[in-house]
Design an enzyme around this catalytic site. Sequence first.
Site, mmCIF file in Angstrom:
data_model
loop_
_atom_site.group_PDB
_atom_site.id
_atom_site.type_symbol
_atom_site.label_atom_id
_atom_site.label_comp_id
_atom_site.label_asym_id
_atom_site.label_seq_id
_atom_site.Cartn_x
_atom_site.Cartn_y
_atom_site.Cartn_z
ATOM 1 C CB SER A 114 22.054 70.596 95.111
ATOM 2 O OG SER A 114 20.871 69.930 95.466
ATOM 3 C CG HIS A 148 18.292 70.887 91.104
ATOM 4 N ND1 HIS A 148 18.011 71.691 92.193
ATOM 5 C CD2 HIS A 148 19.192 69.959 91.549
ATOM 6 C CE1 HIS A 148 18.694 71.271 93.243
ATOM 7 N NE2 HIS A 148 19.416 70.225 92.882
#
Length: 258
Positions: A95, A230
């Site tokens: 990320s 995620h």
Amino acid sequence: MHQEADSPWVRRFTPCPPSAPRLICFPHVGGAASAYVALSRALAPHVEVLALQYPARQDRRHEPHPGSIPALADGVVDALRTVLDGRPYAFFGHSMGALLAFETVRRMTAAGAPGPVRLFASARRAPSVPRAEAVHLRDDAGLLAEIRRLSGTGQQVLEDEELLALALPTIRADYRAVETYRYVPGAPLDCPVTVFAGDRDTETDTPDLVAEWAGLTAGDTDLRVYSGGHFYLDGRAEEVAAEIVARLRTAAADRSPA
């Protein structure tokens, strides 16, 4: 949990033989070096993980946040100068960490320093893709809602008001650094990129990931998709480690004299 500190910026949880290549791991928003304990164990003894510990968290909580992705990247480059020892290494960024790893490669290349043999970009669209987000401008309740949506902060922190009060300013500063980042066109990376993604990650558009990252490197680009959101990496360290080991063995073979 045993750890060794190579510098204020770097942690080793599972030391490996001196012949092992290294994987420099960049944590996510609000994350710390400890996010990579499981991956470090899964990769040993084949690959040694050096996990980055950014300022303003855990044992560095009294240090100021650098404030931006470029400033963080400058700090990482300075730290790696004293840590890297000439053996092959790769970058893994999750990320925010993928964005920071990209900017770190750029700086190392510009300085003429040996770069990574591969960049593993996890759960992140390419830095060149604009993202109109303003999570850092939300109130605490809004910031917490986003954290819970992504399931990226330990439940212990979310349930402990004291820990949460300590963590929120750093999480907000990380979001601000990411959301105010602006990509500046430049020379392509000279290392290949492997993109990792979760098949239920709402933060990425999987079909476009390879094309996005391919535009930023002169090397090959490929994609590996895992079941999960995620934070697919939680619980899939063994699978991801196997892919990393295979890729680094290929890189080592390519570097060997014929």
